[in-house]
Write a protein that holds these residues in place. Structure first.
Motif, PDB file in Angstrom:
ATOM      1  N   GLY A  80       0.803  -1.210   0.000  1.00 46.97           N
ATOM      2  CA  GLY A  80       0.000   0.000   0.000  1.00 46.97           C
ATOM      3  C   GLY A  80       0.839   1.264   0.000  1.00 46.97           C
ATOM      4  N   LEU A  81       1.877   1.307   0.844  1.00 44.59           N
ATOM      5  CA  LEU A  81       2.722   2.494   0.907  1.00 44.59           C
ATOM      6  C   LEU A  81       3.496   2.707  -0.386  1.00 44.59           C
ATOM      7  CD1 LEU A  81       4.211   2.533   4.524  1.00 44.59           C
ATOM      8  CD2 LEU A  81       2.813   4.295   3.448  1.00 44.59           C
ATOM      9  N   THR A  82       3.925   1.604  -0.998  1.00 47.69           N
ATOM     10  CA  THR A  82       4.651   1.716  -2.267  1.00 47.69           C
ATOM     11  C   THR A  82       3.761   2.335  -3.336  1.00 47.69           C
ATOM     12  OG1 THR A  82       6.059  -0.189  -1.735  1.00 47.69           O
ATOM     13  CG2 THR A  82       5.854   0.421  -4.062  1.00 47.69           C
ATOM     14  N   ALA A  83       2.532   1.831  -3.461  1.00 53.14           N
ATOM     15  CA  ALA A  83       1.610   2.367  -4.469  1.00 53.14           C
ATOM     16  C   ALA A  83       1.242   3.817  -4.160  1.00 53.14           C
ATOM     17  CB  ALA A  83       0.355   1.501  -4.527  1.00 53.14           C
ATOM     18  N   TYR A  84       1.024   4.118  -2.884  1.00 53.82           N
ATOM     19  CA  TYR A  84       0.701   5.489  -2.500  1.00 53.82           C
ATOM     20  C   TYR A  84       1.842   6.439  -2.857  1.00 53.82           C
ATOM     21  CZ  TYR A  84       0.536   9.544   0.603  1.00 53.82           C
ATOM     22  OH  TYR A  84       0.587  10.819   1.100  1.00 53.82           O
ATOM     23  N   ALA A  85       3.086   6.050  -2.530  1.00 49.79           N
ATOM     24  CA  ALA A  85       4.234   6.914  -2.785  1.00 49.79           C
ATOM     25  C   ALA A  85       4.422   7.148  -4.282  1.00 49.79           C
ATOM     26  CB  ALA A  85       5.494   6.303  -2.184  1.00 49.79           C
ATOM     27  N   ARG A  86       4.231   6.114  -5.074  1.00 46.53           N
ATOM     28  CA  ARG A  86       4.358   6.277  -6.522  1.00 46.53           C
ATOM     29  C   ARG A  86       3.294   7.225  -7.064  1.00 46.53           C
ATOM     30  NH1 ARG A  86       5.129  -0.184  -7.674  1.00 46.53           N
ATOM     31  NH2 ARG A  86       7.391  -0.301  -7.303  1.00 46.53           N
ATOM     32  N   GLY A  87       2.065   7.088  -6.578  1.00 46.36           N
ATOM     33  CA  GLY A  87       1.000   7.975  -7.026  1.00 46.36           C
ATOM     34  C   GLY A  87       1.218   9.408  -6.573  1.00 46.36           C
ATOM     35  N   TYR A  88       1.684   9.568  -5.344  1.00 47.60           N
ATOM     36  CA  TYR A  88       1.994  10.881  -4.780  1.00 47.60           C
ATOM     37  C   TYR A  88       3.051  11.569  -5.644  1.00 47.60           C
ATOM     38  CZ  TYR A  88       3.570  13.951  -0.839  1.00 47.60           C
ATOM     39  OH  TYR A  88       3.928  14.988  -0.020  1.00 47.60           O
ATOM     40  N   ARG A  89       4.104  10.826  -5.993  1.00 44.14           N
ATOM     41  CA  ARG A  89       5.169  11.386  -6.830  1.00 44.14           C
ATOM     42  C   ARG A  89       4.636  11.741  -8.218  1.00 44.14           C
ATOM     43  NH1 ARG A  89       9.398   8.586 -10.127  1.00 44.14           N
ATOM     44  NH2 ARG A  89      11.139  10.064 -10.394  1.00 44.14           N
ATOM     45  N   ALA A  90       3.793  10.887  -8.786  1.00 41.88           N
ATOM     46  CA  ALA A  90       3.267  11.141 -10.129  1.00 41.88           C
ATOM     47  C   ALA A  90       2.513  12.466 -10.184  1.00 41.88           C
ATOM     48  CB  ALA A  90       2.360   9.993 -10.558  1.00 41.88           C
ATOM     49  N   VAL A  91       1.774  12.784  -9.119  1.00 41.62           N
ATOM     50  CA  VAL A  91       1.037  14.054  -9.074  1.00 41.62           C
ATOM     51  C   VAL A  91       1.997  15.230  -9.163  1.00 41.62           C
ATOM     52  CG1 VAL A  91      -0.375  15.554  -7.617  1.00 41.62           C
ATOM     53  CG2 VAL A  91      -0.965  13.135  -7.859  1.00 41.62           C
ATOM     54  N   PHE A  92       3.079  15.179  -8.388  1.00 38.54           N
ATOM     55  CA  PHE A  92       3.990  16.319  -8.380  1.00 38.54           C
ATOM     56  C   PHE A  92       4.956  16.314  -9.563  1.00 38.54           C
ATOM     57  CE2 PHE A  92       2.253  16.799  -4.174  1.00 38.54           C
ATOM     58  CZ  PHE A  92       2.131  18.180  -4.104  1.00 38.54           C
ATOM     59  N   LEU A  93       5.103  15.179 -10.235  1.00 37.52           N
ATOM     60  CA  LEU A  93       5.802  15.201 -11.517  1.00 37.52           C
ATOM     61  C   LEU A  93       4.961  15.924 -12.562  1.00 37.52           C
ATOM     62  CD1 LEU A  93       7.336  11.608 -11.728  1.00 37.52           C
ATOM     63  CD2 LEU A  93       8.584  13.764 -11.500  1.00 37.52           C
ATOM     64  N   ARG A  94       3.633  15.846 -12.422  1.00 36.66           N
ATOM     65  CA  ARG A  94       2.745  16.593 -13.330  1.00 36.66           C
ATOM     66  C   ARG A  94       2.739  18.076 -12.993  1.00 36.66           C
ATOM     67  NH1 ARG A  94      -0.727  12.088 -12.539  1.00 36.66           N
ATOM     68  NH2 ARG A  94      -2.069  13.207 -11.071  1.00 36.66           N
ATOM     69  N   HIS A  95       2.937  18.390 -11.725  1.00 31.66           N
ATOM     70  CA  HIS A  95       2.850  19.792 -11.283  1.00 31.66           C
ATOM     71  C   HIS A  95       4.094  20.184 -10.475  1.00 31.66           C
ATOM     72  CE1 HIS A  95      -1.327  19.451 -12.486  1.00 31.66           C
ATOM     73  NE2 HIS A  95      -1.549  18.506 -11.587  1.00 31.66           N
ATOM     74  N   PRO A  96       5.293  20.034 -11.042  1.00 37.05           N
ATOM     75  CA  PRO A  96       6.503  20.302 -10.246  1.00 37.05           C
ATOM     76  C   PRO A  96       6.642  21.751  -9.803  1.00 37.05           C
ATOM     77  CG  PRO A  96       7.058  20.041 -12.567  1.00 37.05           C
ATOM     78  CD  PRO A  96       5.621  19.627 -12.423  1.00 37.05           C
ATOM     79  N   ASN A  97       6.065  22.677 -10.566  1.00 35.57           N
ATOM     80  CA  ASN A  97       6.191  24.092 -10.205  1.00 35.57           C
ATOM     81  C   ASN A  97       5.424  24.453  -8.939  1.00 35.57           C
ATOM     82  OD1 ASN A  97       7.807  24.623 -12.434  1.00 35.57           O
ATOM     83  ND2 ASN A  97       6.085  25.178 -13.734  1.00 35.57           N
ATOM     84  N   THR A  98       4.496  23.582  -8.527  1.00 35.10           N
ATOM     85  CA  THR A  98       3.746  23.888  -7.307  1.00 35.10           C
ATOM     86  C   THR A  98       4.556  23.605  -6.052  1.00 35.10           C
ATOM     87  OG1 THR A  98       2.754  21.668  -7.139  1.00 35.10           O
ATOM     88  CG2 THR A  98       1.571  23.311  -8.460  1.00 35.10           C
ATOM     89  N   ILE A  99       5.616  22.824  -6.174  1.00 37.26           N
ATOM     90  CA  ILE A  99       6.375  22.429  -4.988  1.00 37.26           C
ATOM     91  C   ILE A  99       6.954  23.652  -4.289  1.00 37.26           C
ATOM     92  CG2 ILE A  99       8.352  21.111  -4.137  1.00 37.26           C
ATOM     93  CD1 ILE A  99       7.850  19.125  -6.411  1.00 37.26           C
TER      94      ILE A  99
END
Length: 205
Positions: A81-100
């Motif tokens: 579960g944590l692995t899938a969550y972390a991958r999805g979390y990263r994918a969101v910010f790869l789409r929106h890196p400027n928001t970081i």
């Protein structure tokens, strides 16, 4: 004669326009005037829906965090579960890196942000971590995900590996060896760091 049409505004419409602005123009491009221009309204109209830049950033955080899938955290196997969550979390910010740059050092106020952390911490404590260890693990996961979404390791080395060899032989050897595993060094680096992080967690029996 009908009344002249006006663009419809809402907090969500404004937040979506803000996200589009940041994605396209970077964090420095987000101003109330630029946002008003994008929406085709006067800047004063925005203040009927968001009190100012601070509230706008909360709305932006809400919108971005809604893209993070929390369902993997319900998985019966905590590592899966944590692995899938972390991958999805990263994918969101790869789409929106400027928001970081806008969100990473701000207070956490948006409801969806708070729900995300609460759900993650609940999953970590269910897995057997103490509340204090769960807080540290959640912080470590944040550092890993946001750091990997913000930085690209591989893009820093734009020259052929042979160019580095005379002065930096270890670097050249590592870059050459990495290419035999494929082009996705950044993804492999993230996966390695995630495995090391999860292996370092010690849930109670």
């Amino acid at each position: 004669m009908g009344r002249p049409s006006r663009p419809l505004l809402s907090r969500e419409i404004i937040a979506r326009a803000a996200l589009q602005t940041v994605d396209e123009d970077g964090p420095g491009g987000l101003t109330m005037r630029a946002l008003a221009d994008r929406l085709g309204v006067k800047a004063a109209s925005l203040y009927n829906h968001v009190a100012g830049k601070d509230e706008l950033l909360d709305a932006l955080a809400e919108l971005v965090n809604e893209e993070i899938d929390l369902t993997p955290l319900d998985h019966e196997d905590w590592r899966t579960g944590l692995t899938a969550y972390a991958r999805g979390y990263r994918a969101v910010f790869l789409r929106h890196p400027n928001t970081i740059a806008l969100l990473a050092r701000r207070r956490v106020e948006a409801g969806r942000q708070l729900l995300t952390y609460d759900t993650l911490l609940a999953a970590l404590t269910r897995a057997g971590l103490t509340p204090a260890d769960a807080a540290e693990a959640a912080a470590a996961l944040d550092y890993l995900v946001l750091g990997s979404a913000l930085e690209t390791f591989s893009a820093g080395f734009t020259r052929d590996a042979a160019h580095y060899r005379p002065q930096y032989p270890a670097l050249a050897t590592a870059l050459e060896a990495s290419t035999t595993r494929g082009p996705d060094l950044d993804d492999r680096g993230f996966e390695l760091a995630l495995r090391l992080l999860l292996n370092g967690l010690r849930p109670a029996a």
